[in-house]
Enzyme design. Sequence first.
Site, PDB file in Angstrom:
ATOM      1  N   HIS A 230     -32.367 -44.916  22.731  1.00 56.88           N
ATOM      2  CA  HIS A 230     -31.466 -46.016  23.083  1.00 56.88           C
ATOM      3  C   HIS A 230     -32.250 -46.975  23.969  1.00 56.88           C
ATOM      4  CE1 HIS A 230     -27.721 -48.058  24.054  1.00 56.88           C
ATOM      5  NE2 HIS A 230     -27.967 -47.920  25.343  1.00 56.88           N
TER       6      HIS A 230
ATOM      7  N   ASP B  95     -21.976 -46.011  15.439  1.00 61.62           N
ATOM      8  CA  ASP B  95     -21.957 -45.891  16.902  1.00 61.62           C
ATOM      9  C   ASP B  95     -20.573 -45.429  17.362  1.00 61.62           C
ATOM     10  OD1 ASP B  95     -23.104 -45.949  19.445  1.00 61.62           O
ATOM     11  OD2 ASP B  95     -22.423 -47.993  19.832  1.00 61.62           O
TER      12      ASP B  95
END
Length: 430
Positions: free
Chosen positions: A183, A309
């Site tokens: 990330h 997500d």
Amino acid sequence: MSTKPLLFKNARLVDPDTGREDKGGLLVRDGVIQDLGPQLSEAADADVIDCGGQVLSPGLIDMRAFIGEPGGPYRETLKSAGEAAAAGGVTTVVSMPDTSPALDDPAVIDFIVRRARDTSIVNILPAAALTKGLKGEEMAEIGRLKEAGAIAFTDGARSVTNAQVMRRALTYARDFDALIVHHVEDPNLVGQGVMNEGEFASRLGLPGIPREAETIMLERDMRLVRLTGARYHAAMISCADSAEIVRAAKAKGLPVTCGVSINHLSLNENDIGDYRTFLKLSPPLRHEEDRQAMIEALIDGTIDVIVSDHNPQDVENKRLPFAEAADGAVGLETLLSAALRLVHSDRISLPKLLRALSTKPAEILGLPAGRLKIGAPADLILFDPDAPYVLDKRQLKSLSKNTPFDEARLEGQVTITMVAGRIVFDRSSM
């Protein structure tokens, strides 16, 4: 569920691996695709489903979903996540390690593997923590975690800010042929920011997050990949500059791939409107120019995969002032419908879109799925790409209802989802 062979006839066969589209049939036997093609004849011992011209394709593979089990089953369980995924045409889900406890121990990975096998109707594959406790300080035991069943290694919604720790993790991952998923968002540059930095944030009186929080971390990682030679996947990028960084890295031959969330392909910062907390995401929704850059990067292959997500949050964590609300939105059930907007607007072909949703994730993860091919797993979806509907969040199968698409007009509904030759979702039986 019937264990007899099953024939799909009168289907629009779309194979994202080859880009081919044919009218024809497909025969499933013993959990795999036994035969397919335009001239496929009926098998005497098979049950038959007349597809009526609907699309039959490989099931979607979602590389980024947050599930509350263990530690937060009120948000989502492996069972409810599986039901939500099946309704959205997702046959394989990669679950993030942001749980309590974190997925940083082989015993916990083994628990998830067994629990998912026993309770989920789709494939759920755990990604293990890259660092112990997701703290970014000490590398997790990559070899043992992979042996226990971890499909990849990531700190989920957190970034590894220590470059030495990241270098060491990449080096070990290379030796174990493990995939690192990162990330890319520097928490120091994020600071107290809650949305994209710019004029709109200023008008709302909210602290912003600069694009550089993403690009600086991503640029650092590209240099570490060049140093170590490890396989690396940027979990999600969200701005034009990040696309340029990945494009340049690929041009140099680095073993790099990247994803984008369906939210960053479909929405921009203006959709936040009057402080809509269901659109508070990480990374934040960006400017419209960045959204368009994400679409172009998907079209030219810079972006490899689209992810949901999926990040369920309960009402208590979302019905707060925007700056205090939790990040995240559910997305497993709307991933396909929202992505089909790109097809309906003639931005991308259906096979190319499905490649980013199935074939490419399978390639990155080393899975045999994601293609219509004899001998491939019968993880399939039948869907009508043009079926219109208005999303009602109350009808979502996810335990949490924090969707950014509530009351949105969408097109494309899944009719049947099949996993390993077994029908796990059938809209006609709802």
